[in-house]
Design an enzyme around this catalytic site. Structure first.
Site, PDB file in Angstrom:
ATOM      1  N   CYS A   1       2.106  23.710 -30.204  1.00 55.36           N
ATOM      2  CA  CYS A   1       1.565  24.560 -31.185  1.00 55.36           C
ATOM      3  C   CYS A   1       2.473  25.458 -32.378  1.00 55.36           C
ATOM      4  CB  CYS A   1      -0.388  25.363 -31.386  1.00 55.36           C
ATOM      5  SG  CYS A   1      -1.537  25.046 -32.763  1.00 55.36           S
TER       6      CYS A   1
ATOM      7  N   GLU B   1      -2.000  21.489 -23.257  1.00 56.27           N
ATOM      8  CA  GLU B   1      -2.018  21.583 -22.073  1.00 56.27           C
ATOM      9  C   GLU B   1      -3.136  21.573 -21.409  1.00 56.27           C
ATOM     10  OE1 GLU B   1      -0.894  23.258 -24.356  1.00 56.27           O
ATOM     11  OE2 GLU B   1      -2.100  24.987 -25.070  1.00 56.27           O
TER      12      GLU B   1
ATOM     13  N   GLN C   1     -24.105  42.835   2.405  1.00 56.23           N
ATOM     14  CA  GLN C   1     -25.782  42.374   2.353  1.00 56.23           C
ATOM     15  C   GLN C   1     -26.852  43.169   0.653  1.00 56.23           C
ATOM     16  OE1 GLN C   1     -26.873  44.810   6.408  1.00 56.23           O
ATOM     17  NE2 GLN C   1     -24.690  43.840   7.043  1.00 56.23           N
TER      18      GLN C   1
ATOM     19  N   GLY D   1       4.670  27.701 -31.120  1.00 54.51           N
ATOM     20  CA  GLY D   1       6.232  26.529 -30.769  1.00 54.51           C
ATOM     21  C   GLY D   1       6.598  25.314 -31.529  1.00 54.51           C
TER      22      GLY D   1
ATOM     23  N   HIS E   1      -2.458  20.951 -28.675  1.00 55.19           N
ATOM     24  CA  HIS E   1      -2.413  21.790 -26.791  1.00 55.19           C
ATOM     25  C   HIS E   1      -2.678  20.673 -26.207  1.00 55.19           C
ATOM     26  CE1 HIS E   1      -2.221  25.907 -28.356  1.00 55.19           C
ATOM     27  NE2 HIS E   1      -3.421  25.037 -29.794  1.00 55.19           N
TER      28      HIS E   1
END
Ligand code: GLN
Length: 533
Positions: free
Chosen positions: A382, A510, A193, A384, A508
């Site tokens: 990358c 991902e 509220q 990695g 990447h």
């Protein structure tokens, strides 16, 4: 005409506004409506690209090379749409553009002020995104918590925007928290509220309330919220804590949230097609098998730093009805090679993700050596991939002392070097090789088979690259350079085809995985991991 939905949050931060916005986006998409989601972040950085992952979590990269807030990742994954720079705007960018205009003399001698100049600039960013995508629905999430000084210009801009565009064309969704008091056994509505009162004091009356809660909202509390916050009862939506974020769209749909929004905005209600999303969620909730995958990085204390990597691993698992448990390995613990065995003996695969700086590098090299020598499925992303090349150069190709110039100014064998185009780059923001670039895969390679094609496009964020002077020597020793930029100048993928799964990429992947469309490289890793188990 595009309809607008503004999403704000109150009471506390980390309410999951991004997931709620993304879930509503999914519900529009499942009704065959087009939708975009835009995030306004009140901080002063031009973008999150220069922020430490410890501060801000992952930097999500779009096709057009924008370095954005990790919520953009949720938006793309939930709506299965690719967004871009216009979808993430910070206070820093707004002020920078206003100041540039002032220096150019665009304001013709006026005193430049928050209202109207900053608020106009904010509204122009909303309009620019609408113009670019022409969506049926445009969701705008305002970062931060209502009452923050920083976000005031954004709130004022949406107040103006709502009144200018007229009733029935824009609504506000306010997300709050209902704390549970175990001693009285009650969900408390007062903070919500108060939060709505603060929003009202800025001139915004929310049309919809989404309440995060650990318990179902009893009828009396729901009525109280509706009464005190002046929203219809069916517009008080509960968002319970859930096992998977991908359950949220279904939970919101079950309460009719999207239909309420559609009705308020005078659009045509359509029957949602949620079958495939439902079967996805059912697979997530009832896994037939489970595997453990290690992520060996340096930001392991904050899992948000690798959120897209974690999501991509899970997505690949969903496709096989497998749950993926993540084992976080701080790469510094692997600087002593003998630790690798004990740390990696209980996992079925390992990922070495992207990163910057020398800390933990020797540990990452050891993890990769362990994966290679023990045929443990490995995916390098990358940094990695750069580490995979250094490891192979040092331990197999006989280039002892090989290193990246990022970690050693003058290595014996600089197998990873600053890209040519980066040599004269000064400054840090937005200056890396960013965004989508094409890559050509070698016919018959592991990567080409995984993708099922030889020309791919993936997103990048790096300054360093494999040094072409060493490619012959390293590939003669057996590492296959299976992906190159179209001009053949930049190495993009390396692999060891004789192992079950040893693939690393400069880009990447991902950022492009979706819960119901796993990325081929993650799928390959998870399939190999499942086979091993
Ligand atoms: N630090 C490396 C580079 O700049 C890798 C970057 C990354 O992993 N995103 O090239």
């Amino acid at each position: 005409m595009t309809k607008y939905i503004f999403v704000t949050g109150g009471v506390v931060s980390s309410l999951g506004k991004g997931i709620i916005a993304a879930s509503l986006g999914r519900l529009f998409r499942s009704r065959d409506y087009s939708v975009i989601i835009q995030k306004f972040d009140p901080y002063i950085n031009i973008d999150p690209g220069t922020m430490s992952p410890f501060q801000h979590g992952e930097v999500f990269v779009t096709d057009d090379g924008a370095e954005t807030d990790l919520d953009l990742g949720h938006y793309e994954r939930f709506t299965d749409t690719s967004f871009g720079q216009v979808n993430n705007v910070t206070s820093g960018r707004i002020y920078q553009e206003v100041i540039n205009k002032e220096r150019r003399g665009d304001y013709l001698g006026a005193t430049v002020q928050v209202i109207p100049h900053i608020t106009n600039e904010i509204k122009s960013k909303i309009v620019a995104a609408t113009k670019q995508f022409k969506p049926d629905f445009h969701i705008i999430e305002i970062g931060g918590t209502i009452g923050d000084i920083e976000s005031l210009p954004f709130i004022e801009a949406i107040r103006q925007f709502k009144s200018e565009i007229g009733i029935g064309n824009a609504i506000s969704v306010h997300c709050t928290l209902l704390p549970y008091l175990p001693t009285s056994g009650e969900l408390k509505t007062k903070p919500s509220q108060h939060s709505v009162n603060v929003l009202r004091s800025y001139g915004i009356q929310p049309e919809i309330l989404v309440c995060r809660t650990s318990k179902p909202i009893p009828k009396t509390e729901r009525e109280k919220l509706a009464l005190f916050c002046s929203v219809p009862k069916d517009a008080v939506i509960a968002c319970r804590d859930m096992k998977s974020i991908y359950e949220v769209p279904l939970a919101l749909e079950a309460q009719g949230m999207c239909s309420v929004v559609i009705k308020m905005l005078g659009m045509e209600e359509r029957t949602p097609k949620l079958d495939s999303w439902e079967s996805l969620v059912s697979k997530i909730k009832n896994p037939k098998k489970s595997i453990k995958v290690a992520i060996a990085g340096k930001y392991t204390k904050l899992s948000d730093a690798y959120i897209s990597v974690v999501e991509s691993l899970k997505h690949a698992g969903y496709a096989d009805a497998a749950s993926v448990e993540i084992k976080w390995i701080n790469s510094e613990e692997c600087v002593d090679y003998s630790n690798c065995k004990s740390l990696l003996s209980d996992v079925e695969a390992v990922v070495v993700p992207g990163g910057f700086g020398v800390r933990g590098i020797e540990g990452k090299l050891n993890v990769i050596r362990y994966a290679r020598e023990n045929n443990l499925p490995f995916l390098g992303l990358c940094l990695g991939m750069q580490c995979a090349v250094i490891e192979y150069a040092r331990n197999v190709a006989g280039l002892k002392g090989a290193n990246s110039k990022e970690f050693d100014e003058n290595p014996v064998y600089p197998v990873i070097d600053l890209m040519l185009e980066q040599k004269n780059v000064k400054g840090y923001g937005g200056t890396m090789r960013l965004g989508a670039y094409e890559c050509h895969l070698k016919k018959g390679s592991v990567a080409a088979k995984a993708y099922g094609k030889e020309v791919i496009s993936e997103r990048h964020r790096h300054r360093y690259e494999v040094n072409n002077e060493y490619i012959d020597k390293i590939s003669e020793a057996g590492l296959v350079f299976s992906g190159m930029s179209p001009d053949g100048m930049l190495a993009e993928v390396v692999e060891l085809p004789n192992l079950d799964w040893f693939v690393a990429c400069q880009f990447h992947p991902e950022f492009k995985s979706r819960p119901d469309k796993p990325h081929p490289l993650f799928k390959g890793l998870i399939d190999a991991a499942l086979k091993r188990k």
